[in-house]
Design a protein around this motif. Structure first.
Motif, mmCIF file in Angstrom:
data_model
loop_
_atom_site.group_PDB
_atom_site.id
_atom_site.type_symbol
_atom_site.label_atom_id
_atom_site.label_comp_id
_atom_site.label_asym_id
_atom_site.label_seq_id
_atom_site.Cartn_x
_atom_site.Cartn_y
_atom_site.Cartn_z
ATOM 1 N N SER A 196 0.827 -1.213 0.000
ATOM 2 C CA SER A 196 0.000 0.000 0.000
ATOM 3 C C SER A 196 0.860 1.262 0.000
ATOM 4 O O SER A 196 0.520 2.246 -0.650
ATOM 5 C CB SER A 196 -0.963 0.005 1.188
ATOM 6 O OG SER A 196 -0.268 0.130 2.410
ATOM 7 N N CYS A 197 1.979 1.222 0.709
ATOM 8 C CA CYS A 197 2.876 2.382 0.731
ATOM 9 C C CYS A 197 3.495 2.637 -0.643
ATOM 10 O O CYS A 197 3.657 3.786 -1.056
ATOM 11 C CB CYS A 197 3.969 2.185 1.773
ATOM 12 S SG CYS A 197 3.354 2.213 3.462
ATOM 13 N N ILE A 198 3.828 1.572 -1.339
ATOM 14 C CA ILE A 198 4.394 1.703 -2.688
ATOM 15 C C ILE A 198 3.350 2.304 -3.624
ATOM 16 O O ILE A 198 3.631 3.236 -4.385
ATOM 17 C CB ILE A 198 4.891 0.332 -3.191
ATOM 18 C CG1 ILE A 198 6.113 -0.106 -2.384
ATOM 19 C CG2 ILE A 198 5.210 0.381 -4.683
ATOM 20 C CD1 ILE A 198 6.484 -1.560 -2.549
ATOM 21 N N GLY B 285 7.739 9.437 -2.308
ATOM 22 C CA GLY B 285 6.482 9.049 -1.677
ATOM 23 C C GLY B 285 6.571 7.693 -0.995
ATOM 24 O O GLY B 285 6.078 7.508 0.122
ATOM 25 N N MET B 286 7.211 6.726 -1.669
ATOM 26 C CA MET B 286 7.366 5.400 -1.068
ATOM 27 C C MET B 286 8.182 5.494 0.217
ATOM 28 O O MET B 286 7.827 4.903 1.239
ATOM 29 C CB MET B 286 8.026 4.434 -2.057
ATOM 30 C CG MET B 286 7.146 4.036 -3.211
ATOM 31 S SD MET B 286 7.910 2.852 -4.341
ATOM 32 C CE MET B 286 8.978 3.900 -5.312
ATOM 33 N N TRP B 287 9.280 6.231 0.171
ATOM 34 C CA TRP B 287 10.111 6.400 1.356
ATOM 35 C C TRP B 287 9.320 7.070 2.480
ATOM 36 O O TRP B 287 9.374 6.636 3.636
ATOM 37 C CB TRP B 287 11.352 7.234 1.015
ATOM 38 C CG TRP B 287 12.182 7.511 2.236
ATOM 39 C CD1 TRP B 287 13.130 6.691 2.778
ATOM 40 C CD2 TRP B 287 12.104 8.663 3.071
ATOM 41 N NE1 TRP B 287 13.644 7.280 3.908
ATOM 42 C CE2 TRP B 287 13.039 8.484 4.109
ATOM 43 C CE3 TRP B 287 11.342 9.818 3.035
ATOM 44 C CZ2 TRP B 287 13.222 9.430 5.108
ATOM 45 C CZ3 TRP B 287 11.516 10.764 4.035
ATOM 46 C CH2 TRP B 287 12.454 10.568 5.059
ATOM 47 N N LEU B 288 8.572 8.108 2.141
ATOM 48 C CA LEU B 288 7.811 8.853 3.144
ATOM 49 C C LEU B 288 6.767 7.964 3.828
ATOM 50 O O LEU B 288 6.669 7.932 5.060
ATOM 51 C CB LEU B 288 7.129 10.058 2.488
ATOM 52 C CG LEU B 288 6.406 11.012 3.413
ATOM 53 C CD1 LEU B 288 7.415 11.789 4.245
ATOM 54 C CD2 LEU B 288 5.560 11.972 2.608
ATOM 55 N N PHE B 289 5.996 7.216 3.045
ATOM 56 C CA PHE B 289 4.955 6.364 3.629
ATOM 57 C C PHE B 289 5.550 5.189 4.413
ATOM 58 O O PHE B 289 5.072 4.866 5.500
ATOM 59 C CB PHE B 289 3.987 5.872 2.555
ATOM 60 C CG PHE B 289 3.055 6.938 2.067
ATOM 61 C CD1 PHE B 289 2.174 7.569 2.924
ATOM 62 C CD2 PHE B 289 3.055 7.314 0.742
ATOM 63 C CE1 PHE B 289 1.316 8.559 2.486
ATOM 64 C CE2 PHE B 289 2.194 8.299 0.281
ATOM 65 C CZ PHE B 289 1.323 8.925 1.158
ATOM 66 N N LEU B 290 6.565 4.543 3.853
ATOM 67 C CA LEU B 290 7.178 3.424 4.563
ATOM 68 C C LEU B 290 7.822 3.887 5.863
ATOM 69 O O LEU B 290 7.678 3.251 6.912
ATOM 70 C CB LEU B 290 8.214 2.722 3.679
ATOM 71 C CG LEU B 290 7.647 1.913 2.514
ATOM 72 C CD1 LEU B 290 8.753 1.551 1.532
ATOM 73 C CD2 LEU B 290 6.931 0.668 3.018
ATOM 74 N N ASN B 291 8.521 4.996 5.809
ATOM 75 C CA ASN B 291 9.167 5.543 6.996
ATOM 76 C C ASN B 291 8.121 5.993 8.013
ATOM 77 O O ASN B 291 8.271 5.756 9.214
ATOM 78 C CB ASN B 291 10.083 6.706 6.597
ATOM 79 C CG ASN B 291 11.064 7.065 7.672
ATOM 80 O OD1 ASN B 291 11.549 6.198 8.384
ATOM 81 N ND2 ASN B 291 11.349 8.343 7.787
ATOM 82 N N GLY B 292 7.064 6.638 7.542
ATOM 83 C CA GLY B 292 6.014 7.121 8.431
ATOM 84 C C GLY B 292 5.280 6.005 9.154
ATOM 85 O O GLY B 292 4.820 6.188 10.284
ATOM 86 N N LEU B 293 5.156 4.850 8.525
ATOM 87 C CA LEU B 293 4.483 3.710 9.151
ATOM 88 C C LEU B 293 5.467 2.741 9.807
ATOM 89 O O LEU B 293 5.081 1.673 10.265
ATOM 90 C CB LEU B 293 3.641 2.962 8.109
ATOM 91 C CG LEU B 293 2.444 3.730 7.562
ATOM 92 C CD1 LEU B 293 1.758 2.938 6.461
ATOM 93 C CD2 LEU B 293 1.467 4.055 8.680
ATOM 94 N N SER B 294 6.737 3.109 9.843
ATOM 95 C CA SER B 294 7.796 2.288 10.442
ATOM 96 C C SER B 294 7.857 0.889 9.828
ATOM 97 O O SER B 294 8.094 -0.100 10.520
ATOM 98 C CB SER B 294 7.614 2.183 11.969
ATOM 99 O OG SER B 294 7.674 3.462 12.549
ATOM 100 N N LEU B 295 7.644 0.821 8.532
ATOM 101 C CA LEU B 295 7.773 -0.434 7.800
ATOM 102 C C LEU B 295 9.175 -0.512 7.205
ATOM 103 O O LEU B 295 9.836 0.517 7.017
ATOM 104 C CB LEU B 295 6.722 -0.513 6.692
ATOM 105 C CG LEU B 295 5.268 -0.596 7.160
ATOM 106 C CD1 LEU B 295 4.313 -0.448 5.985
ATOM 107 C CD2 LEU B 295 5.016 -1.899 7.884
#
Length: 155
Positions: A51-53, A100-110
Motif C-alpha cells: 500500500s505504501c508503494i 512518496g514510497m520512502w515517506l509512507f514506509l518511513n512514516g508507518l515504520s515499515l
C-alpha cells in the motif's frame, strides 16, 4: 432563488479547486478514482509495504507529473494507449514515487525498500503512467503495481 445562485457558486468554486480545467466532468476521473483507490488500499492492504508503494506512486509520483510536465516538459513522446507525455514529467513520476514510497514506509515504520527495489518501482510507475489511457492513470498505476508486486518482492 438566492439559494440556487449561492449554491451554484459554491459548487463551481469547489469544481475549480478540485479539477485542472474547471470542468465538472473531470471530477469523475482523477479525484474520484484516487478516492476509490485509497478506499481499496485501506480496506484490503492496510499498513502494508504494497500500500505504501502504491500510495507513493499515485499520490506523489503521479501527482507531481502534470505540474512538472506542463512547466518544464520540452521532450514529448507518446505510448500506444497514453496521451502525449514529456520525458521530464515521466522522470518526475519516478522521482516523486521514490520520495512518496520512502515517506509512507518511513512514516508507518515499515521496512524501507533498497535502492534497486525503489528504482524498479519508480520505473514501473513511470511506464504505467505513460501507457495509461487519458485520465485513467489513478486506476492503472495501482492495479499495475498490485499485479507485479508479488513477483518483484520474491525476486
Amino acid at each position: 432563488m438566492f439559494f440556487v445562485i449561492f449554491f451554484n457558486e459554491i459548487c463551481f468554486q469547489d469544481v475549480r479547486t478540485m479539477s485542472r480545467s474547471g470542468n465538472p466532468a473531470e471530477l469523475l476521473y482523477g479525484p474520484i478514482q484516487f478516492t476509490i483507490t485509497m478506499i481499496w488500499l485501506g480496506l484490503t492492504k492496510f499498513m502494508t509495504r504494497e500500500s505504501c508503494i502504491i500510495m507513493g506512486a499515485v499520490g506523489f509520483g503521479d501527482g507531481i507529473a502534470p505540474l512538472v510536465g506542463q512547466r518544464f516538459g520540452k521532450h514529448r513522446f507518446r505510448f500506444p494507449f497514453g496521451g502525449v507525455k514529456s520525458f521530464e514529467g515521466s522522470l518526475s513520476v519516478g522521482l516523486g514515487s521514490i520520495f512518496g514510497m520512502w515517506l509512507f514506509l518511513n512514516g508507518l515504520s515499515l521496512p524501507l525498500l533498497n535502492v534497486e527495489q525503489s528504482l524498479k518501482y519508480a520505473f514501473i510507475s513511470a511506464i504505467l503512467e505513460a501507457c495509461s489511457p487519458q485520465a485513467f492513470d489513478n486506476l492503472v498505476i495501482p492495479l499495475g503495481i498490485c499485479y507485479i508486486y508479488g513477483s518483484l518482492e520474491e525476486a
